[in-house]
Design an enzyme around this catalytic site. Structure first.
Site, PDB file in Angstrom:
ATOM      1  CG  HIS A 117      -2.040  -1.054   1.048  1.00 34.12           C
ATOM      2  ND1 HIS A 117      -3.172  -0.851   0.296  1.00 34.12           N
ATOM      3  CD2 HIS A 117      -2.131  -2.316   1.528  1.00 34.12           C
ATOM      4  CE1 HIS A 117      -3.933  -1.948   0.345  1.00 34.12           C
ATOM      5  NE2 HIS A 117      -3.316  -2.853   1.071  1.00 34.12           N
ATOM      6  N   GLY A 144      -7.103 -14.774 -10.362  1.00 35.20           N
ATOM      7  CA  GLY A 144      -7.561 -14.454 -11.715  1.00 35.20           C
ATOM      8  C   GLY A 144      -8.169 -13.063 -11.817  1.00 35.20           C
ATOM      9  CG  ASP A 158      -5.694  -9.181   0.607  1.00 36.83           C
ATOM     10  OD1 ASP A 158      -5.925  -8.957   1.816  1.00 36.83           O
ATOM     11  OD2 ASP A 158      -5.652  -8.275  -0.243  1.00 36.83           O
TER      12      ASP A 158
HETATM   13 ZN    ZN Z   1      -4.979  -7.549   2.937  1.00 35.44          ZN
END
Ligand code: ZN
Length: 381
Positions: A189, A243, A268
């Site tokens: 990030h 994907g 995630d």
């Molecule tokens: Zn995360």
């Protein structure tokens, strides 16, 4: 104690390579070298036997959240991923109010001490507003080492990783602090340049949080963090192979440059993994899941995934065409080594925990064993 089990007939992926018609002996919670005469035999002919999966970046599943839920929710999420082969999971928090995060870390630390999760990953709040993804911009802050320290203290030694935008003020000092405490510093990030990312790696950062996602793209005059993270042998790169987050060619490029030893598949995942479409919360942010893709209700950013590692595995072999051994490294051996748990998990070897996954010839999951007990019984005889 349960009788010793001998698993026979499968193609077994060992650290030394794949063995046809291999044999794995499970005694109690561990893999053993030899079997007694009265051992039970399970015939796994026509199947693959691989080490249990290790997910170092995961926010929940089964309708339950690691980022904001109760202890009961966390256990529900752990189970949702366990039935998909993830026998070891690190619980990822997301950006939140610092006091809330500290309290939440205390609860997660207890679960880690009991062995239900393998520790805590803090994703935020020390990340870049320019690359915030599904994190609440109001709650983002520069990485102040004193505040980093506060979260580490709250985690009672169970913090495993923190994702930082290392280019922000205090970023490099925070990386050094994490490394001093034995916590993985992950670059992510981030809006860092190539040079700033090199500096972060030199300061001790060793993981790229979902490489390619939530960072500047690779440009020929501005090679950015992607190039720095891929080229440095000290760094392991996380990839979300669902994907949606990555084009297959980007995944290939990462494997090609980093080599199979430096890739860790992560999910995630958020609450909807293993559950279904609908409205969910990711920390304080509202998320809509449609056709298995999670997006923020406001702004439409991708908000985590609904991936499970068995699907990432199958896709890597059947769609991306990667060798099974490389995929095993990415879902088991590499993340286990990163966590410093490779003496116990991450490969099928005598003395290690009997954490293993049975896949059919088409790479669909049919069995999961954790610590010597079937979580999903393949019932093959
Ligand atoms: Zn995360």
């Amino acid at each position: 104690m349960a009788p010793t089990k001998v698993l026979t007939g499968a193609r077994v992926v060992l650290p030394t390579g794949t063995v046809d018609d291999g044999r794995v002996i499970v005694e109690g919670t561990r893999i053993a070298a030899t079997a007694p005469d009265d051992a039970e035999t399970a015939d796994l002919s026509g199947h693959w036997l691989v080490p249990g999966f290790v997910d170092i970046h995961n926010h929940g599943g089964g309708g339950a959240s690691f980022a904001g839920g109760t202890a009961e929710d966390v256990l529900k999420g752990v189970h949702a991923h366990r039935v998909h082969g993830t026998t070891t999971v690190v619980a990822s928090a997301v950006t939140g109010d610092l006091d809330f995060l500290a309290r939440h870390a205390g609860m997660l630390a207890e679960l880690a001490q009991q062995g239900d999760i393998a520790g805590i990953h803090f994703e935020g709040p020390f990340i870049s507003p320019c690359r915030k993804g599904a994190h609440d911009e109001q709650l983002l802050r520069d990485p102040d080492p004193a505040e980093v320290r506060k979260l580490l203290d709250a985690a009672h030694g169970q913090a495993r990783m923190m994702t930082l935008a290392t280019e922000l003020p205090g970023g490099l000092d925070s990386v050094r602090l994490l490394v001093e405490h034995g916590v993985i510093a992950a670059v992510g990030h981030t809006d860092a340049t190539y040079e700033q990312t090199v500096a972060a790696i030199d300061a001790g950062a060793t993981v790229a949080t979902h490489l390619f996602n939530a960072m500047p793209p690779l440009g020929h005059r501005a090679p950015g963090p992607i190039t720095a993270l891929l080229e440095d042998e000290r760094v392991t790169v996380e990839l979300i192979n669902d994907g949606t987050h990555l084009h297959p060619a980007a995944l290939q490029l990462a494997f090609h440059h980093a080599g199979a030893e430096r890739v860790a598949f992560i999910t995630d995942a958020m609450d909807a993994a293993g559950f279904g479409d609908g409205r969910y919360m990711l920390g304080p942010m509202e998320v809509e899941v449609a056709d298995g893709v999670a997006r923020l209700v406001e702004g439409g950013s991708i908000a985590g995934s609904t991936l499970t590692l068995d699907r990432a595995f199958k896709r890597a072999v059947t769609v991306d065409g990667l060798p099974v051994e490389d995929v095993v490294a990415a879902v088991s051996a590499n993340p286990a080594r990163l966590l410093g748990l490779d003496d116990r998990i991450g490969s099928l070897e005598p003395g290690k925990d009997a954490d293993l996954v049975v896949l059919d010839a088409g790479f669909d999951l049919v069995g999961v064993m954790r610590r010597g007990e079937w979580v999903v019984d393949p019932q093959l005889g």
